[in-house]
Design a protein around this motif. Structure first.
Motif, mmCIF file in Angstrom:
data_model
loop_
_atom_site.group_PDB
_atom_site.id
_atom_site.type_symbol
_atom_site.label_atom_id
_atom_site.label_comp_id
_atom_site.label_asym_id
_atom_site.label_seq_id
_atom_site.Cartn_x
_atom_site.Cartn_y
_atom_site.Cartn_z
ATOM 1 N N ASP A 43 17.165 -55.227 89.771
ATOM 2 C CA ASP A 43 16.703 -55.424 91.157
ATOM 3 C C ASP A 43 15.225 -55.023 91.273
ATOM 4 N N GLU A 62 19.211 -64.702 95.205
ATOM 5 C CA GLU A 62 20.000 -63.662 95.880
ATOM 6 C C GLU A 62 20.149 -64.086 97.335
ATOM 7 N N HIS A 114 18.828 -59.575 87.639
ATOM 8 C CA HIS A 114 18.499 -59.446 89.074
ATOM 9 C C HIS A 114 17.053 -58.952 89.190
ATOM 10 N N HIS A 167 15.159 -63.569 97.030
ATOM 11 C CA HIS A 167 15.949 -63.676 98.258
ATOM 12 C C HIS A 167 15.805 -65.073 98.865
ATOM 13 N N HIS A 181 12.957 -59.757 91.443
ATOM 14 C CA HIS A 181 12.215 -60.423 92.527
ATOM 15 C C HIS A 181 10.751 -60.609 92.173
ATOM 16 N N HIS A 205 11.395 -55.030 91.937
ATOM 17 C CA HIS A 205 10.526 -55.639 92.951
ATOM 18 C C HIS A 205 9.048 -55.450 92.613
HETATM 19 MN MN MN Z 1 17.547 -57.845 95.058
#
Ligand code: MN
Ligand code: AMP
Ligand code: MN
Ligand code: MN
Length: 286
Positions: free
Chosen positions: A248, A65, A8, A40, A10, A250
């Motif tokens: 996750d 996602e 996961h 996303h 981004h 970023h």
């Molecule tokens: Mn995410």
């Protein structure tokens, strides 16, 4: 099975701050061996990430996602191993991005009504121009001095009950899981401990997700505590769901956890990657 999986993350294709290629370089340098890019509501970063990962000997998992509204709550569903040209997935995500454009105008109007004018162009300047989200507004508001961090600006302006919040209407749960599955992917409930749901409602979410064809839950997430890992491990085992792990990430400015630092899944979990070809491959020598 003991390879370092991060499923996961981004890039600038959505609300991350690193270009897809740079994200892959940093993941490989940090010791990640199997890396998913899960922006996303877009597949736009996958080609670049895949090409870079291939050059680095990093196993790459094309992902996404998807934003979902389930019982008036926003829930995120990760898709792993998706075919990035599948028509149903491509069309569904296109609809969500068009909705993001409308929502961005509504957010800018709501902020203007609260006395903060002209945020749309500023927010766009923080995006790649292909997808807009609340994080881009948050970065713009920090720049204009409305808070000292993206997290603080979210808390004061962009979450439910705050001036820049607008009610979301994302994909249905069954629709999103359907797009992922049709595209050959595995659907995963992202960061379940972050949702404001009672245990009973969380189990209802997992059951509805499983009934729609979903297969796994993020047990280890960058945004979960050690207690969350245990709680989610127990729930997945009870419901017969597989377990996933993802940072996750970023970007370095806004990281829950650094790349390459995810802990192992708790004992007893069946990893979402248990039958992937990459699990059987010998570990890449150091
Ligand atoms: Mn995410
Ligand atoms: P959106 O999909 O445009 O509504 O934005 C959701 C994204 O905003 C999440 O994926 C996070 O990156 C970010 N986000 C949401 N809530 C917060 C928060 N409280 N603090 C910092 N970032 C947040
Ligand atoms: Mn995000
Ligand atoms: Mn999410």
């Amino acid at each position: 099975m003991n390879r370092q999986f991060d499923l996961h993350s981004h890039s600038t294709a959505s609300d991350g701050t690193l270009e897809p290629a740079e994200l892959m370089r940093r993941a490989a340098a940090a010791g990640v061996e199997v890396m998913a890019l899960t922006d996303h509501d877009t597949l736009a970063g996958l080609d670049e990430a895949a090409a870079t990962a291939a050059g680095l000997g990093l196993a790459f998992v094309p992902g996404v996602e998807i934003s979902v509204t389930w019982r008036q709550q926003t829930v995120h569903i990760v898709g792993l191993g998706v075919d990035r040209s599948h028509p149903a997935l491509v069309a569904g995500l296109g609809r969500l991005r068009a909705y993001r454009e409308q929502r961005a105008e509504a957010i800018a109007d709501a902020l203007a009504a609260a006395g903060i004018a002209d945020t749309l162009e500023g927010a766009r300047a923080h995006s790649s121009g292909r997808l807009i989200g609340r994080t881009h507004f948050a970065r713009h508001l920090v720049e204009r001095g409305y808070g000292t961090s993206v997290g603080k600006v979210f808390q004061h302006f962009l979450v439910r009950g705050k001036p820049g919040h607008v009610a979301d209407e994302w994909a249905d749960l069954s629709e999103a899981v359907g797009w992922i599955t049709a595209a050959g992917g595995q659907a995963v409930v992202a960061h379940p401990a972050r949702y404001k749901l009672t245990r009973t409602r969380l189990i209802e979410l997992f059951e509805a997700f499983r009934a729609a064809g979903g297969v796994a839950v993020e047990v280890v997430s960058g945004s979960h505590t050690a207690a969350d890992y245990q709680r989610m491990a127990e729930l997945t085992q009870r419901l017969g769901l597989l377990a996933s792990a993802g940072s996750d990430y970023h970007g370095p400015e806004q990281a829950w956890i650094a790349l390459g630092q995810l802990p192992a899944l708790p004992p007893g979990c069946t990893p979402v990657w248990h039958d992937w070809a990459v699990s059987a491959a010998p570990a890449v020598p150091a």
